[in-house]
Design an enzyme around this catalytic site. Structure first.
Site: not given
Ligand code: SF4
Length: 347
Positions: A118, A121, A339
């Site tokens: 991703c 990320c 996150c």
């Protein structure tokens, strides 16, 4: 040559009971040791005070207890705690405690690094080294439960598999850990308080539904348009939205449990009306709610949080269509615990 001792926590309760019977002891002894290992989280055989000295020595001769070690604990100005966790083979992962007035949530890792790529990320920059064992997942939860009691005066209330790694790519070990977390010999937590957060692996979502685990499901969606999702999450080329949709419909049919979509709005990537309309359409397939998550830029700066106007546009469009939406502020930014930020920087 030194014998390689076996990790005792790789044994099931039944295997442990059988081991003791084979040693000429009672199967009950296996249950006692099992309770020490899981419910009481014993770090050494010496701790098992209701087991005879000779039996403790016999265990010492045959087994090891591969406990994780919290190498470093960082506290954010907002109360969030990040643990840098050292594993028995010296690799590290991270886990996070997120406190709110009503609950404390543990965000735990399921793999060392991640094989998915991703683009937004930080974990994706680490090569996937290996899957975590059930006990390594369980230990992260126990460490956070202890911190929750110590710093916030209450036990851990929720767990989300949203740390490093894709939990559905380490399905068996994650499920064994869930079993321990929910069993009365473990932490006795309700599976309804556990959320598996996946980037969306259709076959495994169906398996999770079939296995009647009663956990909750969250999907990192981030775009409901295939071309865009594939640029952000390249594995979408292999598992396109149509396959994801089919798996989610199957999930709901089997479990009747509403799905949470995690969604970040990035500037110039998915911040137009067309993007929001696609999300609304996707949300109509299966009962769901949407978490719009504030983004924490990782170092390369390609992905930037969209304007608050764009977030409001999403919010009001979802609400107008009767879809529950929550805007989640970022937590633990100052310690890289938010996150998408977990990348073993603290170690
Ligand atoms: S978002 Fe999750 S699945 Fe994607 S690379 Fe990061 S850890 Fe892996």
């Amino acid at each position: 040559m030194k014998d390689k001792k076996k990790d005792i926590r790789a044994l099931t309760k039944e295997q442990l009971q059988e081991f003791f019977v084979a040693q000429g002891d009672k199967s009950f002894r296996g249950s006692q040791v099992y309770e020490w290992l899981w419910n009481k989280s014993a770090h050494s055989f010496e701790d098992m005070t209701n087991i005879s000295k000779a039996t403790r020595q016999m265990l010492e001769d045959n087994f090891v207890i591969n406990h994780i070690r919290v190498d470093q604990m960082q506290r954010s100005s907002d109360g969030t705690i990040k643990n840098a966790v050292r594993l028995h083979d010296n690799l590290t992962v991270e886990s996070v405690l997120i406190p709110t007035p009503k609950r404390t949530t543990a965000c735990v890792s399921s793999q060392v690094g991640c094989s998915l790529d991703c683009k937004f990320c930080a974990t994706a920059t680490l090569k996937r080294m290996r899957n975590l064992n059930p006990d390594e997942i369980y230990d992260q939860v126990v460490a956070i439960d202890n911190e929750s009691r110590l710093y916030f005066d209450k036990p851990l209330s929720n767990i989300v598999f949203m740390g490093m790694g894709e939990p559905l790519m380490n399905y068996n070990n994650v499920m064994k850990a869930v079993e321990k977390i929910t069993s009365k010999e473990g932490l006795g937590m309700s599976s309804k308080r556990i959320t598996i957060s996946t980037s969306g692996v259709p076959k495994m979502i169906k398996k999770l539904a079939d296995d009647e685990t009663k956990v909750k499901l969250a999907v990192s969606l981030h775009s409901a348009i295939d071309e865009i999702r594939t640029t952000i999450m390249p594995f979408n080329a292999t598992f396109p939205l149509e396959d994801l949709r089919e798996a989610l419909e199957y999930w709901y049919l089997k479990t009747k449990s509403r799905i949470t979509y995690e969604y970040i709005v990035w500037e110039g990537i998915n911040d137009t009306r067309k993007d929001a309309e696609a999300l609304v359409r996707f949300c109509k397939y299966v009962p769901c709610k949407v978490n719009l998550i504030e983004y924490n830029p990782i170092d390369d700066g390609v992905f930037q949080q969209a304007s608050s106007d764009a977030t409001h546009m999403y919010e009001s469009m979802l609400e107008r269509n009767g879809i529950t939406v929550t805007v989640r502020r970022s937590r633990g930014k100052d310690i890289d615990a938010a996150c998408g930020q977990l990348a073993n920087k603290s170690s």
